[in-house]
Every structure is written in C-alpha cells, then in structure tokens.
Design a protein around this motif. Sequence first.
Motif: not given
Lengths: 431, 437
Positions: B60, B67-69, B72-73, B76-77, B82, B144
């Motif tokens: 998280r 943050s989770l976002r 994730s970003r 991706e970068e 994964g 959670e």
Amino acid sequence: MTWIGEEIILENATLGERVVERTHASGATVAFCRKPGYLRRYACFSTRFGSVDDRYRINGGPEVLLPDGVAHFLEHKMFEGPEEDAFVQFSRMGASANAFTSFVGTTYLFSCVDGFFPCLDHLVRFVQQPHFTTENVEKEKGIIGQEIRMYADNPGWRVYFNLLAGLYKNHPVAKDIAGTEQTIAGITPQMLDRCWSTFYHPSNMILLAVADEDQETFFEAAGRLLSEQDLGPAPAVEKILTEEPAAPAQQQVRQQMQVGRSKVLLGWKDLHPGIGGRDLMRKELVTEVMLECVFGQSGPLFEELYRKDLIDDSFATSYQIHSDVGHSATGGDSADPDRLIDVIREEVGNIRKVGIDPVDIERQRRSAIGYLLRAFNSLDHIAGSYCGTRFLDGDPFEVVDLLAEITTKEVEERLQEHLIPDQMSSSIVTS
Amino acid sequence: MTRAGTSGWSDFESSEIAPGASLHIRQESRRKTSRLRVSWIHNMGPDAAQNCLVPSCLMRGSRSFPSLREISRRSEELWGLGIGGSIDRAGQLQIVTINAEFAEDSRLPGGETLLSDAVEFIREVILQPHLVEGCFDEDTVSSEVSQHRRCIEGRFDDKRSWAMQRCIEETCHGEPWRFHEYGTIESLEQATAESVTADWKKSIGSAPMHVHFSGEARSDSLTEILLPLFDGHDQKTATLADRFPRKGAGEVRELEEHFHGQQANLVISFRTSTGHGDPLQESMMIASGVIGGFPHSRLFTQVREKQSLCYSVNSLFDGSSGLLLVNAGIDGDTATRTRESILEQIDVVKRGEFSAEEFQMTLDAWDSRLRMTQDSPASLAEFDLVSRLVGRDPTIDGLRERVSCVTRDGVIEAANRLETDLIYLLSPEDDQREDVQ
C-alpha cells in the motif's frame, strides 16, 4: 508437392521470438517456434470452429443451424478412439494432453519432454480420425452435463456469461460454450460427423510447435502426417454472421446464488464487422492502453475504489474480441456491487471530460514491453497468442511496433467513442 | 523413455547470510525476465490471518512511493515490474511471500539497465513501508482487514476447493493440517495498526527468511545487489514448531453438508501413515498417480469414462499431513454409486490388479512433470523452499531418482496403507434452482 506458396517469417527483436510458417498442400497452416534450452515441448492443432459458429451453409446450400455446445461436444468426443482414449496413448509416451473450446476455435494440444515426434504423430492422427458412435455420444452427455453444472456453480463464470447476455441480443457469443443439458441432449453422431467434415478440414486449421527441436525435422514430420489422409478439396463453408445491434440487450443482469463474495462486471459493447489483421490489432491495443489508463492500478480511479472498500485485488479489466464483436469488461469481487457500478459510471464520465494524460500513455508503453517479455517466456502464451492473432489474420509480434506507433490522440478518441453509457451493461452475482 | 538422468539445468546455489536467513541463486539464461521471491516462514495456527496482512499493507505504500498508486506507477516505470504478495503453506508452516518479476537488462532497448533499481525498489517496499508515527496507517490496516475478510469468505466460491478444505478440517481435528493458510475471521478481527506493524517487524527481524533469485545476472555481483534485502534480519531467529506426528484413521465417518447450487462435490480422505522422510513416500506418490493423478489413471478411465459418473475426478497425496484425498464433482443422486466405484478402484490397486503399463505410465508421467518444472523458475523456487521446510532433498533430480526406484510391489504396499477416514459430501439443497433476472 508438400508445401504451397511462400514461407512466412514472423519475428521481433525485442521479444527475441521468431515463427516460421508454411502452408501445406492440404491447406493447413503449419508453424514452428524454437525455444532453445526449454525442456518442455508443446504442440497444438487448432481449428477455427468455436461456439459462435452455430450457423453456416456449404456451397450455397441450405442454412444449417447447430444446437449450442456442439463445438465443445465435438472436442470431447475427438479423444475417443475405436481402441482406446487418445489421452492414454499420450500418457504411454510420457506426455500430457488437453483440449479447449473457445468462442472462435477449438485447440488440441500436448506437452512432453521426450518423444516429441511420436506425440506429434498421435496429435495429428487422432484429430483427423473421428470415432463417433451412438453409445459413446450418449455416454458423453452425462460427463458434459456434470461439466455444465460445475460451471453453473462457479460465480465468476456466471457473472461473466451473464454480462455477455446483457451485452448481446442475438449474437451466439452470449451463449455458454458448453451449451446446456437441454441443447446437448439432441446431439447425434451424424451431427458431429458433419461438423467434423465441415470445420476440421486442414485448410481451416493451424498446426503449431513451440519446442527446442530441429525446424526442418518438424516440417518434414508435419508435411508427412498431413499428407497421410486426403480429405479432398476444402468445402466452401460460408459462416453466417448474426446481425447484432449496437445497443446492449439489457442494462443489467442480476443472479442470486450462494456466494462468499458478490461479483460484478461492467461491460462496454463494441462491434467491428469487416475489420481484421493489423487494423483490428491496433484497435485492440489502443483500447487496452486506454483501459489501463482509466482502470489500472496506477490511475486515480483504482485507488479511490480500493480506499472506499468497493473493490479488491480481483479487480481487473480486459478488452476481448470474439469474431465480429467485442467488448471491454471491468470488475471483480465487491462488497457493494450497486454502489461500485454507480461510482464507476460517474467517474468514467469525469475522466472523459478531463481526458487522458499523455504521461500515463508513455508509462503504459514502457510497462507493456515488460509485460510482453514476461508473457513470451511461456510456451502456452506463445501458442495462444500466435493462434489467436492468426485466426484474425494478424501477426502476434506486431504488437511491439504498434506500441511505439499509437498516438495520444488515438487513445483519447477511443475513450470518447467506446466508454459511453449507451454501450454499457452490467452483471451482478450476489447471495 | 529416458528417466532419472540429470536434467542438465542447475539447482539453486544456497548460502546462509545470517542464522535463519538464506539466499538461493540460480543462473537462468533461457528467459527474458528475472524472478525474485522473498519469503518468511511462520507456524500455522489460528492466528495465521494476521500474518497475511503484512504483505498487503506493504503493497500500500513505501517511504518514497507512499500510496498504492505511487507503487503502481513506479512498477510501470521499471518496465512493468510485476510485484505482489502471496500466502502459501508447507504442511504445518505458513509461507508469506513478496514475489517480483522484471525484465532482464539484456532485453531492454537502448542499453538501459534495471536489475539494481528493481531490487532497490523491492527492498524499499519490504523494509521501508509508509508508516505514520512508526505504525502502518490505521485506514490502510482497516481496509486490508476488510479485504482479507472477503478473501476468507470468498473461499466458498470455489466449491471443489471448499469441499476439500472442509473435508480436511473435519478429518484433522486437533492437527495443524486443519488450518487454512488464510487464517480465520475471528483472529483477523484482532488486528490493529500496532499489531500489524509488530508482525511486520517480527517477520523481517526474526522469522526464518529465504530469498530466491533466478535470472541472467552472475552471482558474484548479484549477491552484493541482493544482500540489502536482508538488512532487517537480526541474529535471533524464531524457532518453528517440531514436526507434528501423522495420525492413522479411526472409524470411518460420513458427513454431508448442503449449499444452494447444482453439483455435488464428494471428497474422501484416507490416512496413509506415510509422508516426507518415510521410505514409502515416493511409492505413495505413484500409488496416488495410479489411482487418480492422470488421465490414464483408474478414476478417470473407469469412474469417469466408463461409468460417466463425473467430469472432474482425481486423487492428491500430501506428504506433510500424510493425507490422500479423492474428490469428484458429481450428480448428488449418484453419490453412493460414485463412492462405491471410487473405493472399488482403490481396492483394485490394493490387490495389485493394475497393469504393468499403468504403473509405467505413472512413473513416466511423474518424471515428465518433474522435468517440466525445470522450465519454470517460480515452480523451482517453490519446490526448493517447500523441500527445505519439510525436510526433503531440494533437488528435482534427487526426487526423480527416488521416483525411478519405486517398484510395483512398493505401490501395492503403499496402497494397502490407505485407511478411509472421512467421506464428505457437499450437496445441493433439494429445493434450489438458479434465479437469473
């Protein structure tokens, strides 16, 4: 003459993959992808006959209408030989075999470590030697009946097929691949025989190997096997497409069943008659990048839904093409499916007003390369990707070039034309 | 069929970084990605649910990506790295894991490199989570808890797996095998921001820890890159419980439970009095294979194909608990017939009335399955870790060798150890039908 036409080479340097494709004199597409160092060998024999192929005519003759579940029933019955089950022969050779029926095709496959070529012989021969009797067809109805019930008790399967029923009014994609216990009751050996003669002609099939074997030895073996049986010229089969309106059939489908977690899916309908090959792949890729920007974990929506406890890790999004129709679907398990639908509907409207940030698209391009590298480690993925794209006259590796080519404008336009309320339906399974 | 030669692919090279903390590296040049698995081991018990919250809270947010976002970003970068948590078991032990997979440097365009950045990111996620005043954020923990509660409740949605778990729970009263690795809702409700933070500190500090890496990178420079993953591990490692003894069956029991649905699930548990460390362990694996592990097995060819009693039917042997489970998805009306048919096939194997070919096909199928495992770094890492935890030789070739030594008499002897314990049936209520609107 064993081979006709030019050899085709499909390859991509980033993925480090190469497929050599030839056309056999029988019309079969034969392809080989070498995976150096892999112990596992994989081969599949696929026909373009899936659950959506329920209406056709031959040589301009009368229309034939098949009951739901025939392609899947045929897949089951192909394993039955006059002496023994085809599975047993694979086991004798230390291989494991399987088959699956999708909306658009049926695939028979095996994987092994040793004895690849004897297994290949067996694969090609058993798929080309049907053995249907009244007794064995009747016996299979009990087995498939249990398979149908197993899926009927699977809430993830139900929420998906209910979404398809909500999206599609006439199209056979909305029907369960295995049919129902009622529709398979009328299947006969003669019906299976006709379907096999019509759709299992080599000209309608792909034979593919993904293996650390010698390429020319493979083509020599495949050529010999496909030449063993002369099935005559390909029947002039005209698949009859079902006209489908642009609007969804229903706004929502709800099913009550005993579940631990409620399931929800939202879908946006898409039609693409007459598009194939590169154009369709480009449309698919642009849509996937757009969906990732809107619903992906790095977007604003996912985190908001997660914090509100409306979604969990099962939340996923995909774009799927089936024959001449397709749809985007997003969803998963939810504590409050109705509220989730309302929030997504509203937030998608907001995102459409604001548009997509070009920075997000650039990040998705980079991320997609990593995803593809992961996926192309898998023999099964290579086979699925190759057969799936070749069925649509595409090139499985072109996705890398397309990723570099697609523009922000295209992604933005796709958002505006596709994720619109008029094309949306939803499906809920709850206790 | 060639069997029991070496597969030609290396196993993990292991080194102990600190007491209870081991690094396992395997060089792999065939694939386009590296895989990293960081696992902590706990005793399985009713409080297993609390350990499950650790990886989910770590995902998280971290210090730099709070943050989770943001996590994730960053993934991706890093070329779509994964990353995710998972919960598994090895017998009476719970395995809490962070898994990651990322592109090999050699595959990236423009000479970019990723390995060091990827490991640093994973290290930060594990060791420097986003904390508020020294604790996980209360909202994060509460969210959670809610997520994991639904995960536990959602186990019911896979009827086959649910029926098997219920059968194990009812078979193994008082034994650790009865616990599910996800734990119970009751223990989950005890979790607070403080307790999850304490569990995280306990995991990274003193739980036995294993890091598995498989990829192109050479081990000399690689070890240096991976060592910071162990930074939080101190010298005092928690001890794991002694191995729980395997029990025999008592009187045969029957239990039927109902649900609203269409297909019944029959599960029969057998005590085998064998398992890891026992000379008959591999013979029992083959006996289970002859009974129902493959499409050539007796349950498939006789119960399914000849008698049309089911679509899915198989047997599964667990060397930790010593349980062999047979399960079948059936029409509730044929439950008695199916049960008799399954038991009849097991008697056939006990009497040795299976063919030399059935025996050989099972040996070959197992050998093939084990060799195929060597193409999958994820499966190899799992095999290696589970083997170490249950006290089995962690090499695939070692197991292949032992399987190749199994004799037909050994299979008959193993089959004769099978004692029926519980016959469990999850069957549809009589009055239900699906209701679609």
